[in-house]
Design an enzyme around this catalytic site. Sequence first.
Site, PDB file in Angstrom:
ATOM      1  N   ASN A 161       0.904  -1.288   0.102  1.00 46.38           N
ATOM      2  CA  ASN A 161      -0.261  -0.089  -0.063  1.00 46.38           C
ATOM      3  C   ASN A 161       1.035   1.293  -0.062  1.00 46.38           C
ATOM      4  O   ASN A 161       2.006   1.272   0.143  1.00 46.38           O
ATOM      5  CB  ASN A 161      -0.869   0.039   1.106  1.00 46.38           C
ATOM      6  CG  ASN A 161      -0.255  -0.030   2.573  1.00 46.38           C
ATOM      7  OD1 ASN A 161       0.333   1.089   2.775  1.00 46.38           O
ATOM      8  ND2 ASN A 161      -0.435  -1.020   3.321  1.00 46.38           N
ATOM      9  N   ASP A 163      -4.772  -5.953   5.210  1.00 45.96           N
ATOM     10  CA  ASP A 163      -5.675  -6.560   5.943  1.00 45.96           C
ATOM     11  C   ASP A 163      -5.781  -8.127   5.532  1.00 45.96           C
ATOM     12  O   ASP A 163      -5.827  -9.054   6.244  1.00 45.96           O
ATOM     13  CB  ASP A 163      -7.080  -5.948   5.566  1.00 45.96           C
ATOM     14  CG  ASP A 163      -7.082  -4.490   6.170  1.00 45.96           C
ATOM     15  OD1 ASP A 163      -6.842  -4.617   7.527  1.00 45.96           O
ATOM     16  OD2 ASP A 163      -7.635  -3.732   5.699  1.00 45.96           O
ATOM     17  N   ASP A 205      -5.736  -8.614  13.114  1.00 49.93           N
ATOM     18  CA  ASP A 205      -5.547  -7.039  13.382  1.00 49.93           C
ATOM     19  C   ASP A 205      -4.745  -6.996  14.747  1.00 49.93           C
ATOM     20  O   ASP A 205      -4.928  -7.115  15.951  1.00 49.93           O
ATOM     21  CB  ASP A 205      -6.837  -6.878  13.967  1.00 49.93           C
ATOM     22  CG  ASP A 205      -7.151  -5.279  14.030  1.00 49.93           C
ATOM     23  OD1 ASP A 205      -6.120  -4.621  14.543  1.00 49.93           O
ATOM     24  OD2 ASP A 205      -8.110  -4.517  13.238  1.00 49.93           O
ATOM     25  N   ILE A 206      -3.333  -6.475  14.417  1.00 43.23           N
ATOM     26  CA  ILE A 206      -2.414  -6.316  15.648  1.00 43.23           C
ATOM     27  C   ILE A 206      -3.073  -5.422  16.899  1.00 43.23           C
ATOM     28  O   ILE A 206      -2.940  -5.866  17.829  1.00 43.23           O
ATOM     29  CB  ILE A 206      -1.062  -5.731  14.973  1.00 43.23           C
ATOM     30  CG1 ILE A 206      -0.568  -6.531  13.934  1.00 43.23           C
ATOM     31  CG2 ILE A 206      -0.050  -5.732  16.152  1.00 43.23           C
ATOM     32  CD1 ILE A 206       0.352  -6.100  12.993  1.00 43.23           C
ATOM     33  N   LYS A 217       8.564 -17.416  -9.805  1.00 42.56           N
ATOM     34  CA  LYS A 217       7.827 -16.245 -10.465  1.00 42.56           C
ATOM     35  C   LYS A 217       6.611 -16.667 -11.205  1.00 42.56           C
ATOM     36  O   LYS A 217       6.695 -17.569 -12.279  1.00 42.56           O
ATOM     37  CB  LYS A 217       8.708 -15.331 -11.388  1.00 42.56           C
ATOM     38  CG  LYS A 217       8.054 -14.282 -11.753  1.00 42.56           C
ATOM     39  CD  LYS A 217       9.272 -13.462 -12.508  1.00 42.56           C
ATOM     40  CE  LYS A 217       8.492 -12.225 -13.319  1.00 42.56           C
ATOM     41  NZ  LYS A 217       9.411 -11.538 -14.426  1.00 42.56           N
ATOM     42  N   LYS A 223     -14.765   2.711  15.490  1.00 49.86           N
ATOM     43  CA  LYS A 223     -13.544   1.790  15.460  1.00 49.86           C
ATOM     44  C   LYS A 223     -12.925   2.073  16.803  1.00 49.86           C
ATOM     45  O   LYS A 223     -12.486   0.977  17.687  1.00 49.86           O
ATOM     46  CB  LYS A 223     -12.522   2.275  14.352  1.00 49.86           C
ATOM     47  CG  LYS A 223     -11.569   1.515  13.913  1.00 49.86           C
ATOM     48  CD  LYS A 223     -10.743   1.891  12.760  1.00 49.86           C
ATOM     49  CE  LYS A 223     -11.774   1.570  11.449  1.00 49.86           C
ATOM     50  NZ  LYS A 223     -10.990   2.144  10.211  1.00 49.86           N
ATOM     51  N   PHE A 234      -4.803   4.341  14.701  1.00 51.19           N
ATOM     52  CA  PHE A 234      -5.419   5.335  13.657  1.00 51.19           C
ATOM     53  C   PHE A 234      -6.412   4.922  12.695  1.00 51.19           C
ATOM     54  O   PHE A 234      -6.669   3.758  12.626  1.00 51.19           O
ATOM     55  CB  PHE A 234      -3.989   5.458  12.647  1.00 51.19           C
ATOM     56  CG  PHE A 234      -2.969   6.662  13.157  1.00 51.19           C
ATOM     57  CD1 PHE A 234      -2.148   6.117  14.154  1.00 51.19           C
ATOM     58  CD2 PHE A 234      -2.788   7.786  12.490  1.00 51.19           C
ATOM     59  CE1 PHE A 234      -1.366   7.201  14.845  1.00 51.19           C
ATOM     60  CE2 PHE A 234      -2.008   8.697  13.177  1.00 51.19           C
ATOM     61  CZ  PHE A 234      -1.161   8.470  14.275  1.00 51.19           C
TER      62      PHE A 234
HETATM   63  O1  C5P Z   1      -9.459  -1.404  11.075  1.00 50.19           O
HETATM   64  P1  C5P Z   1      -8.621  -0.278  10.375  1.00 50.19           P
HETATM   65  O2  C5P Z   1      -7.417  -1.335   9.597  1.00 50.19           O
HETATM   66  O3  C5P Z   1      -8.976   0.823   9.926  1.00 50.19           O
HETATM   67  O4  C5P Z   1      -7.745   0.201  11.619  1.00 50.19           O
HETATM   68  C1  C5P Z   1      -6.588   0.887  11.511  1.00 50.19           C
HETATM   69  C2  C5P Z   1      -5.822   0.669  12.909  1.00 50.19           C
HETATM   70  O5  C5P Z   1      -5.503  -0.502  13.146  1.00 50.19           O
HETATM   71  C3  C5P Z   1      -4.358   1.367  12.626  1.00 50.19           C
HETATM   72  O6  C5P Z   1      -3.819   1.930  13.806  1.00 50.19           O
HETATM   73  C4  C5P Z   1      -3.493   0.069  12.060  1.00 50.19           C
HETATM   74  O7  C5P Z   1      -2.080   0.480  12.516  1.00 50.19           O
HETATM   75  C5  C5P Z   1      -4.073  -0.776  12.922  1.00 50.19           C
HETATM   76  N1  C5P Z   1      -4.104  -2.235  12.251  1.00 50.19           N
HETATM   77  C6  C5P Z   1      -3.393  -3.410  12.888  1.00 50.19           C
HETATM   78  N2  C5P Z   1      -3.313  -4.289  12.305  1.00 50.19           N
HETATM   79  C7  C5P Z   1      -4.305  -4.513  11.265  1.00 50.19           C
HETATM   80  C8  C5P Z   1      -4.792  -3.741  10.728  1.00 50.19           C
HETATM   81  C9  C5P Z   1      -4.992  -2.329  11.079  1.00 50.19           C
HETATM   82  O8  C5P Z   1      -2.536  -3.182  13.732  1.00 50.19           O
HETATM   83  N3  C5P Z   1      -4.154  -5.974  10.600  1.00 50.19           N
END
Ligand code: C5P
Length: 400
Positions: A210, A279, A306-307, A289, A337, A323
């Site tokens: 991204n 995600d 989702d960390i 390749k 959120k 964020f």
């Molecule tokens: O749900 P969303 O992706 O919009 O959430 C954004 C926040 O969650 C950011 O702080 C991002 O660093 C964190 N995040 C994460 N792990 C993920 C996706 C998002 O820590 N897989």
Amino acid sequence: MSGLSNKKILLGVTGGIACYKSAVLLRALQTAGAEVRVVMTPAARAFVTPLTFQALSGHAVYTELLDPAQEAAMDHISLARWADLVLIAPATADFIARAATGQADDLLSTLCLATEVQIALAPAMNRQMWLNPVTQENLQRLMIRGYLCWGPDDGAQACGETGPGRMLEPEVLCQMAESHFSPGILEGVRVLMTAGATREAIDPVRFVGNRSSGKMGYALAQSMRDLGAEVTLVSGPTSLAIPSNITTIHVETALEMYSSVMEHVEDCDIFIAVAAVADYRPIQIATDKIKKNKEKQTLELVRNPDILAEVAATESPPFTVGFAAETEKVEQHADEKRRRKQLDIIAANKVGTDEGGFESDRNALLLLWQDGREELPMMTKSVLAHRLAERIAAQYRARI
Ligand code: C5P
């Protein structure tokens, strides 16, 4: 009382185009209560006249090493001893090189050898010059000997290029000088952060990624450090220089970022997730390749953890900050959120507009917490990071 009351600052100005900003810095330091004397190198005088600094500071500007008139006013050894802090802004690559080799061929370099107080450098130069290993080695040598390095910032440069090497804005340098003299509000606080984008491999040469540059996360890591925190930064691949005095761990994928965060999370008081984590990741990574022999190609993806949500859901979570990049109904979506992920603060920004956001040097944020909100208007990411760091510190202190 202002943050720099009764502080004596020797402002060293060396010859880079950023020295036009040093006049604004001088004013900011004075407004914060400092007494300032200015020393200019011969090259700096090619950009700005000493008269500018003399008029602003109300004192003669020191330019010559062995000028009888100036030495009579205050000799260079007394001047070196007069200061509580020597701040060199801008500090050019040439000045850093001369200081690193202990040269004393002009007044400013001589003062650096003669002073016993801390010397802070605010580097300013073209990005290639900054990234050149010689410059980095010179700086390391100075930092090992106790020099402070404030900046540089990343962004548009006077030479027309973009990258690291911009001098920090005068107001940020002034805040850093204030923080230098006051015990940091985050002294002894351990901060774990993520920044940058992740890369999810498709095959040995391709990945899903991204547009996150990492600028906001790196700027925030530096601002948290400047408030006294001990910062560990888990970073996805970026082109940014490694910030000084921050433990930086490099990762590539979301799973690597997740493992690294989980390994360190027990030892942190504040967790800030700035990274734009993918995600989804490809279910399978092709060992060779992928050939373009099909008209259509399908990529099957699986969810990444989702960390941030996982950290917030641990048994005794740290103070968590996340964020939210939103394209519409920013406040409503961000607040949802914040509640869903059980965050202490969420920093939301509108993406998809002309200004701010990914890759940009500027951004605006809306900060939301349980019983409050703060709007930070469009500004450079380094100034914004400072304001955000202060809010995080205040809320963290209010909670404990
Ligand atoms: O749900 P969303 O992706 O919009 O959430 C954004 C926040 O969650 C950011 O702080 C991002 O660093 C964190 N995040 C994460 N792990 C993920 C996706 C998002 O820590 N897989």
